[in-house]
Design a protein around this motif. Sequence first.
Motif, PDB file in Angstrom:
ATOM      1  N   LYS A 149      25.013  44.629  95.579  1.00 49.77           N
ATOM      2  CA  LYS A 149      25.076  44.252  96.996  1.00 49.77           C
ATOM      3  C   LYS A 149      25.242  42.747  97.195  1.00 49.77           C
ATOM      4  O   LYS A 149      25.150  42.262  98.324  1.00 49.77           O
ATOM      5  N   LEU A 150      25.489  42.026  96.122  1.00 48.41           N
ATOM      6  CA  LEU A 150      25.642  40.574  96.229  1.00 48.41           C
ATOM      7  C   LEU A 150      26.758  40.218  97.213  1.00 48.41           C
ATOM      8  O   LEU A 150      27.878  40.735  97.129  1.00 48.41           O
ATOM      9  N   LEU A 151      26.427  39.269  98.106  1.00 47.59           N
ATOM     10  CA  LEU A 151      27.401  38.752  99.070  1.00 47.59           C
ATOM     11  C   LEU A 151      27.817  37.326  98.747  1.00 47.59           C
ATOM     12  O   LEU A 151      28.919  36.909  99.119  1.00 47.59           O
ATOM     13  N   ALA A 152      26.935  36.585  98.088  1.00 52.14           N
ATOM     14  CA  ALA A 152      27.240  35.190  97.764  1.00 52.14           C
ATOM     15  C   ALA A 152      26.637  34.836  96.416  1.00 52.14           C
ATOM     16  O   ALA A 152      25.469  35.148  96.145  1.00 52.14           O
ATOM     17  N   VAL A 153      27.426  34.181  95.565  1.00 47.37           N
ATOM     18  CA  VAL A 153      26.976  33.767  94.237  1.00 47.37           C
ATOM     19  C   VAL A 153      27.349  32.306  94.036  1.00 47.37           C
ATOM     20  O   VAL A 153      28.494  31.905  94.287  1.00 47.37           O
ATOM     21  N   ASP A 154      26.376  31.520  93.586  1.00 43.34           N
ATOM     22  CA  ASP A 154      26.598  30.100  93.299  1.00 43.34           C
ATOM     23  C   ASP A 154      26.246  29.840  91.842  1.00 43.34           C
ATOM     24  O   ASP A 154      25.077  29.880  91.462  1.00 43.34           O
ATOM     25  N   VAL A 155      27.266  29.614  91.028  1.00 44.01           N
ATOM     26  CA  VAL A 155      27.064  29.274  89.613  1.00 44.01           C
ATOM     27  C   VAL A 155      27.606  27.878  89.334  1.00 44.01           C
ATOM     28  O   VAL A 155      28.086  27.597  88.236  1.00 44.01           O
ATOM     29  N   SER A 156      27.514  27.010  90.325  1.00 45.22           N
ATOM     30  CA  SER A 156      28.074  25.666  90.186  1.00 45.22           C
ATOM     31  C   SER A 156      27.377  24.889  89.077  1.00 45.22           C
ATOM     32  O   SER A 156      26.161  24.969  88.898  1.00 45.22           O
ATOM     33  N   HIS A 157      28.192  24.177  88.304  1.00 41.77           N
ATOM     34  CA  HIS A 157      27.733  23.306  87.220  1.00 41.77           C
ATOM     35  C   HIS A 157      27.050  24.079  86.082  1.00 41.77           C
ATOM     36  O   HIS A 157      26.261  23.493  85.339  1.00 41.77           O
ATOM     37  N   LEU A 158      27.348  25.355  85.944  1.00 48.24           N
ATOM     38  CA  LEU A 158      26.936  26.103  84.768  1.00 48.24           C
ATOM     39  C   LEU A 158      28.066  25.984  83.748  1.00 48.24           C
ATOM     40  O   LEU A 158      29.032  26.751  83.757  1.00 48.24           O
ATOM     41  N   THR A 159      27.948  25.004  82.906  1.00 49.18           N
ATOM     42  CA  THR A 159      29.062  24.666  82.015  1.00 49.18           C
ATOM     43  C   THR A 159      29.329  25.733  80.959  1.00 49.18           C
ATOM     44  O   THR A 159      30.390  25.736  80.334  1.00 49.18           O
ATOM     45  N   LYS A 160      28.379  26.652  80.756  1.00 46.67           N
ATOM     46  CA  LYS A 160      28.568  27.703  79.751  1.00 46.67           C
ATOM     47  C   LYS A 160      29.220  28.957  80.321  1.00 46.67           C
ATOM     48  O   LYS A 160      29.461  29.916  79.592  1.00 46.67           O
ATOM     49  N   ILE A 161      29.497  28.945  81.612  1.00 43.52           N
ATOM     50  CA  ILE A 161      30.114  30.105  82.253  1.00 43.52           C
ATOM     51  C   ILE A 161      31.599  30.161  81.896  1.00 43.52           C
ATOM     52  O   ILE A 161      32.301  29.143  81.932  1.00 43.52           O
ATOM     53  N   THR A 162      32.084  31.369  81.593  1.00 42.04           N
ATOM     54  CA  THR A 162      33.496  31.559  81.266  1.00 42.04           C
ATOM     55  C   THR A 162      34.090  32.648  82.158  1.00 42.04           C
ATOM     56  O   THR A 162      33.442  33.124  83.102  1.00 42.04           O
ATOM     57  N   ASP A 163      35.287  33.069  81.826  1.00 37.48           N
ATOM     58  CA  ASP A 163      35.966  34.115  82.601  1.00 37.48           C
ATOM     59  C   ASP A 163      35.191  35.428  82.602  1.00 37.48           C
ATOM     60  O   ASP A 163      35.329  36.239  83.529  1.00 37.48           O
ATOM     61  N   ARG A 164      34.356  35.673  81.597  1.00 34.92           N
ATOM     62  CA  ARG A 164      33.617  36.932  81.521  1.00 34.92           C
ATOM     63  C   ARG A 164      32.726  37.139  82.740  1.00 34.92           C
ATOM     64  O   ARG A 164      32.649  38.252  83.286  1.00 34.92           O
ATOM     65  N   THR A 165      32.053  36.087  83.161  1.00 29.23           N
ATOM     66  CA  THR A 165      31.173  36.204  84.329  1.00 29.23           C
ATOM     67  C   THR A 165      31.964  36.502  85.591  1.00 29.23           C
ATOM     68  O   THR A 165      31.575  37.352  86.405  1.00 29.23           O
ATOM     69  N   VAL A 166      33.081  35.817  85.787  1.00 31.34           N
ATOM     70  CA  VAL A 166      33.891  36.044  86.986  1.00 31.34           C
ATOM     71  C   VAL A 166      34.413  37.470  87.007  1.00 31.34           C
ATOM     72  O   VAL A 166      34.422  38.136  88.057  1.00 31.34           O
ATOM     73  N   LEU A 167      34.857  37.993  85.873  1.00 30.60           N
ATOM     74  CA  LEU A 167      35.346  39.366  85.812  1.00 30.60           C
ATOM     75  C   LEU A 167      34.231  40.364  86.114  1.00 30.60           C
ATOM     76  O   LEU A 167      34.458  41.374  86.805  1.00 30.60           O
ATOM     77  N   ALA A 168      33.017  40.099  85.614  1.00 32.52           N
ATOM     78  CA  ALA A 168      31.889  40.995  85.882  1.00 32.52           C
ATOM     79  C   ALA A 168      31.557  41.030  87.370  1.00 32.52           C
ATOM     80  O   ALA A 168      31.276  42.099  87.936  1.00 32.52           O
ATOM     81  N   ILE A 169      31.594  39.876  88.007  1.00 35.45           N
ATOM     82  CA  ILE A 169      31.310  39.813  89.449  1.00 35.45           C
ATOM     83  C   ILE A 169      32.415  40.517  90.228  1.00 35.45           C
ATOM     84  O   ILE A 169      32.154  41.257  91.195  1.00 35.45           O
ATOM     85  N   ALA A 170      33.661  40.300  89.839  1.00 35.02           N
ATOM     86  CA  ALA A 170      34.774  40.956  90.523  1.00 35.02           C
ATOM     87  C   ALA A 170      34.662  42.470  90.437  1.00 35.02           C
ATOM     88  O   ALA A 170      35.004  43.196  91.385  1.00 35.02           O
ATOM     89  N   LYS A 171      34.148  42.972  89.316  1.00 35.00           N
ATOM     90  CA  LYS A 171      34.035  44.411  89.116  1.00 35.00           C
ATOM     91  C   LYS A 171      32.813  44.990  89.805  1.00 35.00           C
ATOM     92  O   LYS A 171      32.869  46.097  90.375  1.00 35.00           O
ATOM     93  N   ALA A 172      31.679  44.279  89.770  1.00 34.00           N
ATOM     94  CA  ALA A 172      30.411  44.835  90.245  1.00 34.00           C
ATOM     95  C   ALA A 172      30.144  44.577  91.725  1.00 34.00           C
ATOM     96  O   ALA A 172      29.353  45.300  92.334  1.00 34.00           O
ATOM     97  N   CYS A 173      30.763  43.573  92.314  1.00 35.38           N
ATOM     98  CA  CYS A 173      30.404  43.147  93.682  1.00 35.38           C
ATOM     99  C   CYS A 173      31.632  43.158  94.587  1.00 35.38           C
ATOM    100  O   CYS A 173      32.180  42.097  94.924  1.00 35.38           O
ATOM    101  N   PRO A 174      32.091  44.328  95.010  1.00 33.82           N
ATOM    102  CA  PRO A 174      33.307  44.390  95.831  1.00 33.82           C
ATOM    103  C   PRO A 174      33.155  43.779  97.214  1.00 33.82           C
ATOM    104  O   PRO A 174      34.154  43.445  97.859  1.00 33.82           O
ATOM    105  N   ASN A 175      31.910  43.630  97.683  1.00 29.62           N
ATOM    106  CA  ASN A 175      31.671  43.075  99.022  1.00 29.62           C
ATOM    107  C   ASN A 175      31.403  41.571  98.998  1.00 29.62           C
ATOM    108  O   ASN A 175      30.954  41.007 100.002  1.00 29.62           O
ATOM    109  N   LEU A 176      31.675  40.944  97.887  1.00 33.44           N
ATOM    110  CA  LEU A 176      31.412  39.510  97.758  1.00 33.44           C
ATOM    111  C   LEU A 176      32.160  38.718  98.829  1.00 33.44           C
ATOM    112  O   LEU A 176      33.346  38.941  99.071  1.00 33.44           O
ATOM    113  N   GLN A 177      31.437  37.770  99.459  1.00 33.59           N
ATOM    114  CA  GLN A 177      32.031  36.948 100.510  1.00 33.59           C
ATOM    115  C   GLN A 177      32.081  35.467 100.152  1.00 33.59           C
ATOM    116  O   GLN A 177      32.919  34.742 100.688  1.00 33.59           O
ATOM    117  N   GLY A 178      31.201  35.023  99.278  1.00 34.69           N
ATOM    118  CA  GLY A 178      31.181  33.608  98.905  1.00 34.69           C
ATOM    119  C   GLY A 178      30.981  33.429  97.418  1.00 34.69           C
ATOM    120  O   GLY A 178      30.126  34.079  96.817  1.00 34.69           O
TER     121      GLY A 178
END
Length: 661
Positions: free
Chosen positions: A172-201
Amino acid sequence: MEGVDGTDGGDVATTADEASSTDSPASSVTTTPHMFDSMCVGSLAHPAMLPPEILFAIFSYLSAVDDIKTAMLVCKAWSRCAVELLWYRPNLHSIMSFVRFNQTVSTTADALYYPYGRFIKRLNLNSISKQADNGFMHTLARACGEIERLTLSNCQDISDDGVIPLVTANPKLLAVDVSHLTKITDRTVLAIAKACPNLQGFNLTGCASVTDDVVVTLAQSCRHLRRIKLFDCALVTDRALDAIADNCPNVMEVDLHGCKQITNAAVTKACLQLHSLREFRLALNPAISDDAFLYFRDDALFESFRILDLTGCNQLTDASVQRIVAFAPRLRNLVLAKCTRITDRGVLHITKLGKTLHYLHLGHCSLITDSGIAALVRGCTRIRYIDLACCTQLTNAAVEDLATLPKLRRIGLVKCVNITDEAIHALAQRRAGALFALERVHLSYCTNLSLMAILSLINAYPRLTHLSLTGVPAFLRPDLTQFCRPAPPEFNQHQQAVFCVFSGQGVVRLRQQLNRVTAEHRHMVLGQQLHDRQALPHNDFEFLDDEDEDEVEELNVAMDDQLGRPGMFLSNAPQHMLPEIVRGALAEVFDRPRPAPLPAHLAAPAGPEIRLMNPAQETVNHHIVRPSIDANREMDLDEPGDDTLTAPAFDGLTPPGNVAG
């Protein structure tokens, strides 16, 4: 676990359960510990019998946490609503709160009276960024499943392995802030795109490893996206922006600051297709030129546009400004800092925004002159913030025009080297007709400013919270810099040596220090003058003319001001009593320890004359010895009030012994 105020939620809930076992009408209601049951509404006359939705709405008006905790102790029905409100947004403000929170959410559900993790809707770990790690993320993933807003900014120890389980468990996530997490890669973005279709921010600021491919996937999967920040995502190109324009029609904010691979074509397409776009940031993109804005359709109109940031797009000219203003007539914030080709003609186009313009940044636009600023002030009367740093052609005339803006709160004049005390006095005088007081003033490297000019400014604006005077020689003194905030650690040795910025209480202490030292200086001058006058022979008072009597009255009024009470005017006293009155005034005002002289390395020759009051109201005193006047440093402290003495200049450096009598 801590609630909003750090109280253990489980303990309070248990206490509430005990309280509900009394003979309260609500005690007969059968409930289960882990969910809201249908309430048997036998009589809605008692507040405990109201539906949970109504109780929750009522409790949401309680601003004090203690009141919510008290409500939890009434009965089970109230406790269930109040505990959800307490855990809606946990306040993790300290390490201790983090430890207690972690202990609670780590406890198995069977051992808790309430499933506290399920009540969490907003979770912000920014305050405990150094303690949060992947292990803590796994704990949250097991305990929480209803989070809607997740902020993990600056949690440097969190990687894909920590974020992915948490976002997967909270669809049910609507907004996610992972700013300045230097260890984040494309894997996290793909997981959010798949799991959170109602994402707004989605805030990916500083995630330099993110690529075009995952942004395209995100745009295609999360079509309700309204805000996306790709600040300093250097691998992002036109493909990402095109995908956002094609798939996310409701986008309101796009931040591409530092995305240097974005070109004019993608910018034009985004502006034309994103009809809800309110905020567009393209700063530090040298590839953006006039072509991004010159080829809009003639019928294009971006009425929703409010904020446009083009900092450092140095290929833009006045032609771009003209087109932007024509197609976005309701712009409120316009940032053209370091757009070095902007001239007065571009400023004239900006004036067409009229009363809608509130924020304008023209720093480093060195081709702008006083004429452009004069036109801007006439056309845009509701400007609240303006930054003209490094506009080196501006003079006092420009500042005098800006001082007439009735709603001006913040002004930046860093390195405007032609600015003198006259401009500062113009700002100080504007308070009489201003609707809003100045709150932030930036005057760093304006080397012609004196102590007394700044004193007039800070006295005129008691709500001033920020004053930058870096590189201003008059303020680089230990007795004043002690009130500055510390210089940033990344500054080099020279930058730290000239750093001089006052914030919050630092401004208050600077005001007090300057007023105290100025008052002591005036006391000494007046004391010397009164001492000279009492030394006159008795009969000399018989020859005082009208002008002399006015002078004596001025001295007495000044004395009256210093004493803070009504006094006896010398001009009304019998002449034979004048010497005695003078001696009494001297004893009352000046018989106290004198301040020690400043150290020799801080001492300087006595400065030029400064009129301590409005010169239009000042009575000229021909009998006071004055030092020679340096026209380049003469200034007026525009402080309305009674007429007072003319005294030698105080620059804060002259030792008491050097004051001319």
